[in-house]
Design an enzyme around this catalytic site. Structure first.
Site, PDB file in Angstrom:
ATOM      1  N   GLU A  16     121.484   9.442 109.714  1.00 48.36           N
ATOM      2  CA  GLU A  16     122.813   9.539 110.354  1.00 48.36           C
ATOM      3  C   GLU A  16     123.816   8.590 109.674  1.00 48.36           C
ATOM      4  OE1 GLU A  16     123.132  11.921 112.287  1.00 48.36           O
ATOM      5  OE2 GLU A  16     121.291  12.243 113.397  1.00 48.36           O
ATOM      6  N   GLY A  17     123.650   8.389 108.378  1.00 45.05           N
ATOM      7  CA  GLY A  17     124.494   7.444 107.637  1.00 45.05           C
ATOM      8  C   GLY A  17     123.864   6.064 107.698  1.00 45.05           C
TER       9      GLY A  17
END
Length: 601
Positions: free
Chosen positions: A409-410
């Protein structure tokens, strides 16, 4: 119409410049009867189907992960965020977070499969799909008849998601695109029915999203399952597309909109990932407390030793803070969505804008809680000693599973820089007034400090004043940095990282204090002394972090009189009038945990 929304609902990032009252935030103590019933349903599912079978997940039983996903579908748990007209439960944002929270505590393998399917596998269609696409695919995904997957990352395109090389070429007759390229780290690839695939059409600046059904006879092939440090039974494969035909009507949203879809999907993913790290902390803390109560050394349970009690108190405190901040932000998003729906905006558009509005908070939560769950599981291993390092106890798998949360998610580095970068952009657009407050702080630095002793007789009076001062510290550092570097601030990553850590601590500490103040008002301060201790302990540590990161930031871009002035300001903004007795706070928290023999907040 927009003006009404602005007046009624707090904007993302405004926590920094706007005083928030405890009665205006949502806390886990505010769950409705329906939400508490849903929480119970999810816990029963996990305790019956997931927790007793941890070994199957650790032994890479991918078929069992799929089987559990089908059972979750039968219970309606895969459709909590899906509107009712497409076969889902149509629950509010807070309820969908609650399900994500409590379904994720037993093993990261199932948690990842669930998150990838309900989030990035289904959500892009519900939020960006045409009516035909939603009717065709979403009911199957909501029921668990089909499973979804998300193909963004490539060997050469990780954090730089828009640099992907996968190509989509329109056929001569204009009926379909042919997709060719390689995707990696694809969760659920081994058992999914469809992919959300991102590819570039021609020389477009931005990628485009497509809904691609998983048909091996249509140029789709995969590598074997990846061998990973953790989340071992989460299916993770490389996927290859070789002139895979995709009907033109399966383009998601419009041409070149893929990067926007990807980023908005990740915003939702980030806050849900934060929530998904909470129950793991509760379970790890409970496991550590039980062991500490049972393990006898030097003729006494190790729970009686201060070194162990300190660890247990810190583990519980980080979890309590994570809960406080997560549900505060979740309700802010839900309120924003509801306000837009009330103004006549479609639910699709309202949810997109609602989550996008609080992207800063989503990044903050992703970073803070993913790091807390790693620290919590690490201390869990330490409390169990040799047993913690053994596969015979669940601690080592919890530690391994926690590690991925800081990457997907980054990465946390990307999210740290994003949180400050997005805040500066909001300020430049006039959505959050940073300039005015920053200038006031600069004026305050030039003035004579107030040496009067304030009245701190009211609960949290000093703590709330300290939070206000920590906000001034951020405004001082970030404001000066923006003045100095302007649009080139992005190039100064280490400075951004330091500023981000200050921002994170402010939001987490304030959320914890506001939750506890609200609790004390409803139950009486004498009945929540452990929660008060956790709020005070979290703030104490936050102040130290702000002091250290502020000093690092100031040293990196100032010198001479300016530096001396700002360091003096930092000391002023991080100074207690009455230092808390940290050992006593930890003792209060640990005593309650040990007495209850579990995480009990």
């Amino acid at each position: 119409m927009a003006d009404t929304i602005e007046k009624d609902v707090t904007r993302g990032g405004q926590f920094l410049v706007k005083e928030t009252k405890s009665e205006d935030i949502f806390t886990p103590e505010d769950f409705s009867e329906e939400q508490l019933m849903m929480k119970q349903t999810v816990k029963e599912f996990v305790d019956k189907e997931i927790w007793p079978n941890k070994n199957r997940f650790e032994n890479k039983d991918y078929a069992f992960t799929e089987e559990c996903m089908r059972k979750a579908g039968e219970l309606g748990l895969l459709g909590v965020a899906v509107p009712e007209e497409y076969g889902g439960l149509g629950m509010g944002f807070v309820s969908t977070m609650l399900v994500c929270d409590y379904i994720s505590g037993a093993t990261g393998s199932f948690s990842t499969a669930f998150g990838a399917h309900t989030g990035i596998g289904t959500m892009p269609i519900t939020l960006y799909g045409t009516e035909e696409q939603k009717k065709k695919y979403v009911p199957k995904l909501a029921s668990g008849e089909w499973f979804g997957s998300y193909c963004l990352t490539e060997p050469g395109a990780g954090s730089d998601a828009n640099s992907g090389k996968t190509k989509a070429v329109l056929s001569e007759d204009g009926t379909h695109y042919k997709i060719t390229g390689q995707k990696m780290w694809i969760s659920n690839a081994g058992f999914c029915s469809l992919f959300i695939v991102f590819a570039r059409i021609g020389d477009d600046k931005n990628i485009t999203g497509f809904i691609v059904e998983n048909d091996p006879n249509n140029g789709i092939s995969m590598n074997e399952e990846e061998h990973k440090l953790g989340i071992r039974a989460s299916s993770t494969r490389q996927v290859f597309f070789n002139e895979t035909k995709v009907p033109v009507e399966n383009m998601l949203s419009e041409r070149g909109n893929g990067f926007k879809i990807a980023m908005n999907a990740l915003n939702v993913g980030r806050i849900k990932l934060g929530a998904a790290c909470l129950d793991a902390q509760r379970r790890v803390t409970s496991g550590a407390v039980k062991y500490a109560n049972e393990r006898i050394q030097f003729n006494t349970p190790i729970a009686n030793f201060g070194a162990i009690r300190s660890k247990l108190a810190e583990m519980a405190t980080s979890c309590y803070a994570g809960e406080s901040a997560s549900y505060r932000a979740g309700k802010s998003i839900e309120d924003r969505i509801n306000a837009r729906v009330a103004e006549g905006v479609s639910h699709q558009e309202a949810e997109l804008k609602g989550v996008e509005e609080f992207a800063i908070e989503c990044s903050i939560l992703k970073v803070a809680i993913s790091e807390d769950v790693q620290n919590c599981s690490d201390e869990g291993i330490q409390i169990l000693g040799g047993m913690g390092f053994s596969e015979d106890t669940p601690m080592e798998s919890a530690w391994r599973d926690a590690r991925i949360a800081r990457i997907y998610e980054g990465t946390n580095e990307i999210n740290r820089m994003l949180s400050v970068g997005m805040l500066v952009k909001k300020a430049m657009k006039g959505h959050v007034d940073l300039l005015g407050p920053a200038m006031k702080v600069a004026e305050e630095l030039m003035g004579i400090p107030d040496f009067n002793t304030p009245d701190y007789s009211e609960l949290f009076a000093e703590e709330k004043e300290l939070i206000a001062k920590l906000k001034k510290a951020f405004l001082m550092v970030a404001g000066s940095a923006v003045q100095k570097y302007g649009p080139d601030l992005d190039a100064h990553q280490q400075l951004l990282m330091a500023a981000s850590d200050i921002l994170i601590e402010i939001y987490m500490a304030e959320s914890t204090i506001l939750r506890t103040e609200k609790l004390a008002k409803s139950k009486g301060a004498e009945n929540v002394k452990e929660q008060i201790a956790m709020a005070q302990l979290y703030l104490y540590k936050a102040v130290d972090i702000v002091n250290a990161k502020g000093k690092e930031g100031i040293a990196s871009f100032t010198e001479g009189d300016e530096q001396r002035m700002m360091l003096m300001g930092l000391r002023r903004f991080t100074k207690y009038t009455n230092l808390p007795n940290v050992v006593a706070l930890r003792e209060t928290i640990a005593s309650k945990l040990i007495e209850e023999n579990q995480y009990c907040f």
